[in-house]
Scaffold this motif. Sequence first.
Motif: not given
Length: 73
Positions: A39-60
């Motif tokens: 659960t913790l890993a999935r929640e963190a991954l979802i936050k990155v996917i839905n995160g701000s535009s400052t997160v690099a596309a490669e990371v998303k």
Amino acid sequence: MATPHEAVQQLIKTMNGSSTISNEIKAAAAEGLGYAGGTLAREALIKVINGSSTVAAEVKAAAAKALGHAASR
């Protein structure tokens, strides 16, 4: 040695790290979270996917791929 929970926490910290951490390392941390699952890993991954535009596309993209792995664990 780190517990599994501590390892997941460190991967999350790395994936969400400062600009001094390369996008390649952040993407690798996302991949590790996918293999760790939970659960913790999935929640963190979802936050990155839905995160701000400052997160690099490669990371998303790595987070989205990893979420597929994590969902099955």
